[in-house]
Design an enzyme around this catalytic site. Structure first.
Site, mmCIF file in Angstrom:
data_model
loop_
_atom_site.group_PDB
_atom_site.id
_atom_site.type_symbol
_atom_site.label_atom_id
_atom_site.label_comp_id
_atom_site.label_asym_id
_atom_site.label_seq_id
_atom_site.Cartn_x
_atom_site.Cartn_y
_atom_site.Cartn_z
ATOM 1 N N GLU A 181 0.957 -1.283 0.091
ATOM 2 C CA GLU A 181 0.085 0.096 -0.015
ATOM 3 C C GLU A 181 1.005 1.198 0.021
ATOM 4 O O GLU A 181 0.821 2.145 0.924
ATOM 5 C CB GLU A 181 -1.026 0.168 1.089
ATOM 6 C CG GLU A 181 -1.907 -0.968 1.226
ATOM 7 C CD GLU A 181 -2.911 -0.874 2.533
ATOM 8 O OE1 GLU A 181 -2.543 -0.026 3.292
ATOM 9 O OE2 GLU A 181 -3.746 -1.484 2.447
ATOM 10 N N GLY A 198 1.703 5.212 -0.632
ATOM 11 C CA GLY A 198 0.955 6.246 -0.728
ATOM 12 C C GLY A 198 2.080 7.605 -1.038
ATOM 13 O O GLY A 198 2.318 7.866 -2.106
ATOM 14 N N ARG A 229 1.325 20.348 7.705
ATOM 15 C CA ARG A 229 1.961 19.384 8.174
ATOM 16 C C ARG A 229 3.005 19.918 9.424
ATOM 17 O O ARG A 229 3.479 19.137 10.195
ATOM 18 C CB ARG A 229 3.057 18.593 7.088
ATOM 19 C CG ARG A 229 1.861 17.594 6.463
ATOM 20 C CD ARG A 229 2.382 16.647 5.398
ATOM 21 N NE ARG A 229 3.158 15.750 5.911
ATOM 22 C CZ ARG A 229 4.621 15.524 6.181
ATOM 23 N NH1 ARG A 229 5.198 16.713 5.365
ATOM 24 N NH2 ARG A 229 5.247 14.673 6.698
ATOM 25 N N CYS A 253 -4.150 34.096 10.544
ATOM 26 C CA CYS A 253 -4.196 34.839 11.796
ATOM 27 C C CYS A 253 -4.104 33.864 12.865
ATOM 28 O O CYS A 253 -4.991 33.456 13.717
ATOM 29 C CB CYS A 253 -5.588 35.542 11.933
ATOM 30 S SG CYS A 253 -5.547 36.926 13.354
ATOM 31 N N GLU A 254 -2.843 33.277 12.889
ATOM 32 C CA GLU A 254 -2.592 32.020 13.663
ATOM 33 C C GLU A 254 -0.983 32.216 13.990
ATOM 34 O O GLU A 254 -0.434 31.944 12.926
ATOM 35 C CB GLU A 254 -3.010 30.815 13.179
ATOM 36 C CG GLU A 254 -3.002 29.685 13.919
ATOM 37 C CD GLU A 254 -3.869 29.550 15.119
ATOM 38 O OE1 GLU A 254 -3.479 28.930 16.136
ATOM 39 O OE2 GLU A 254 -5.044 29.779 14.502
ATOM 40 N N TYR A 314 -0.135 14.413 1.309
ATOM 41 C CA TYR A 314 -0.606 15.084 2.668
ATOM 42 C C TYR A 314 -0.733 16.611 2.712
ATOM 43 O O TYR A 314 -0.471 16.965 3.895
ATOM 44 C CB TYR A 314 -0.062 14.463 3.930
ATOM 45 C CG TYR A 314 -0.222 12.811 3.900
ATOM 46 C CD1 TYR A 314 -1.380 12.158 4.263
ATOM 47 C CD2 TYR A 314 0.787 11.920 3.480
ATOM 48 C CE1 TYR A 314 -1.788 10.908 4.103
ATOM 49 C CE2 TYR A 314 0.923 10.623 3.552
ATOM 50 C CZ TYR A 314 -0.437 10.124 3.863
ATOM 51 O OH TYR A 314 -0.679 8.727 3.863
#
Length: 433
Positions: A291, A293, A331, A362-363, A391
């Site tokens: 699998e 990704g 991330r 605004c962070e 991602y």
């Protein structure tokens, strides 16, 4: 070469991806924008397909792990390259269906499938459910019997492996929300239950130990544990497992400090372990499923931004602010994930600054990286963050009501839109006045 061979610098001193000038891409499609090199994705698919067939047998099947990057175009590529896919939600299933992906080659994952998810997947004709728990097993059985069908299933098993990666992406240790641990006896319990459950056909087992793993040892340990468990099932239940899904998780080179993994050689080494343990334990070699990704799509991508301001705080740090940030790439905020950044229009110049790349939200935590080497930046420069194919788009949000960027595919020197840029109208489309 900048980390990967499909990144380069042209005669103008500009960063290129797949031979296409990234400054031209920014001018044509705007920023922020996700850029993907289609040829890289296809070649990575072929690497897995060739290696799986050579070392595990012609019936081995790599599945593209949709959660890494999900849009209709990626399913078309997976189908054309002979891949299966795994989906973990109704939305991913719907996207695969809309792309025309063959349902019989879909494996449906997830630790909490709703009744609607199960109905929708069966309506689609999804080939295989990866069953996480007893409640789900019963729900699948109930729906299958109602339809008069027998649903093919795998059981998700927890091998009890700590791969020493970021704790947020570890999935194979005993204390996990995923699967059924072997060491507690719960794995054997659900195997026995599945063998007695009507409406399902147990064909095999699934495990996944985590993500962004560079060492082969955790994969080898997981494979050996799973094969021993298959032998235990044969002795205790008289049932021989036909299919073993070993998951994914191979690491990707994001910075010059990361190792580069030869995926084909790693598959060869894991195959050698599985084959050896099968012989030692006198069990037939199961059909092996993989699998991948991140390792298929991450390196194929970059994200382009426009620099808005450069703010130096003497004695502290220099902030380079861009027109994107955590809504298009969360991330760093989530995992402190490391990236390589380049001023695309100055890619031939030396990196003479250490900066913090800040987003526009605004962070305070809206950062793309800290203490990053970068060429001297100024307003209007195009900044490229490399290896953002996995991602980023799939985890993107509309925080601060920011539209999500487009996906632009480059192939053989040409660029095309694969996913349109969101508009403010798109963001407000579901609002009710």
């Amino acid at each position: 070469m900048i980390i990967h061979s499909h990144f380069d610098v042209n005669e103008k001193g500009h960063l290129t991806i797949g031979g296409v000038d990234t400054v031209d891409l920014a001018n044509e499609f705007g920023t922020p924008a996700y850029i993907l090199d289609e040829n890289v994705i296809r070649e990575n698919c072929r690497t897995y397909r060739r290696a799986a067939a050579e070392y595990f047998g012609e019936d081995a099947l790599p599945l593209y792990a949709s959660k890494a990057l999900c849009f209709t175009g990626i399913y078309k590529i997976a189908a054309q390259e002979g891949m299966g896919v795994d989906c973990v939600s109704g939305g991913e299933l719907y996207t695969a269906k809309k792309a025309g992906f063959p349902a019989e080659k879909i494996y449906f994952h997830g630790n909490n499938k709703t009744d609607k998810d199960i109905r929708d997947a069966m309506d689609m004709g999804v080939g295989t459910f990866v069953v996480d728990n007893h409640e789900e097993l019963c729900a699948i059985s109930k729906e299958a019997k109602k339809r008069g069908i027998t649903q093919r299933i795998l059981l998700r098993i927890t091998p009890g492996i700590d791969p020493h990666t970021h704790r947020a992406v570890v999935t194979g240790n005993v204390d996990s929300k995923f699967g059924n641990p072997i060491v507690t006896g719960q794995a054997m319990e659900i195997v026995k239950a599945a063998l007695q459950t009507e409406g399902v056909h147990l064909v095999g087992l699934h495990c996944h130990i985590g993500s962004q793993i560079f060492d082969l040892e955790p994969f080898s340990d997981a494979a050996s544990i799973m094969v021993r468990f298959i032998a235990d099932i044969k002795r205790e239940c008289g049932f021989e497992v036909e299919e073993l899904n070993l998951g994914g998780g191979f690491g990707v080179r994001y910075t010059e400090y990361d190792r580069e993994i030869d995926y084909a050689s790693s598959i060869r080494d894991i195959a050698s372990i599985v084959t050896g343990f099968c012989k030692e334990n006198d069990i037939s070699m199961p059909r092996v499923i993989l699998e991948p990704g991140r390792s298929l799509v991450a390196a194929a991508g970059i994200t382009l931004y426009t620099v808005g301001s450069v703010k130096e705080i003497p004695g502290f740090r220099t902030y380079v602010s861009v027109d994107g940030g955590m809504p298009d790439n969360p991330r760093y905020a989530l995992y402190q994930s490391q990236y390589t950044a380049v001023i695309a229009n100055k890619a031939n110049q030396a990196k003479d600054q250490r900066v913090t790349i800040a987003g526009r939200c605004c962070e305070s935590g809206d950062l793309l990286g800290e203490n990053m080497e970068l060429q001297s930046a100024e307003r209007g420069d195009i900044l490229a963050v490399l290896v953002t194919g996995a991602y980023n788009y799939s985890m993107a949000s509309n925080y601060n009501r920011l539209p999500r960027p487009p996906i632009v595919m480059v192939k053989d020197g040409k660029a095309r839109i694969a996913v349109k840029r969101e508009t403010y109208e798109d963001i407000t489309a579901n609002d009710v006045l």
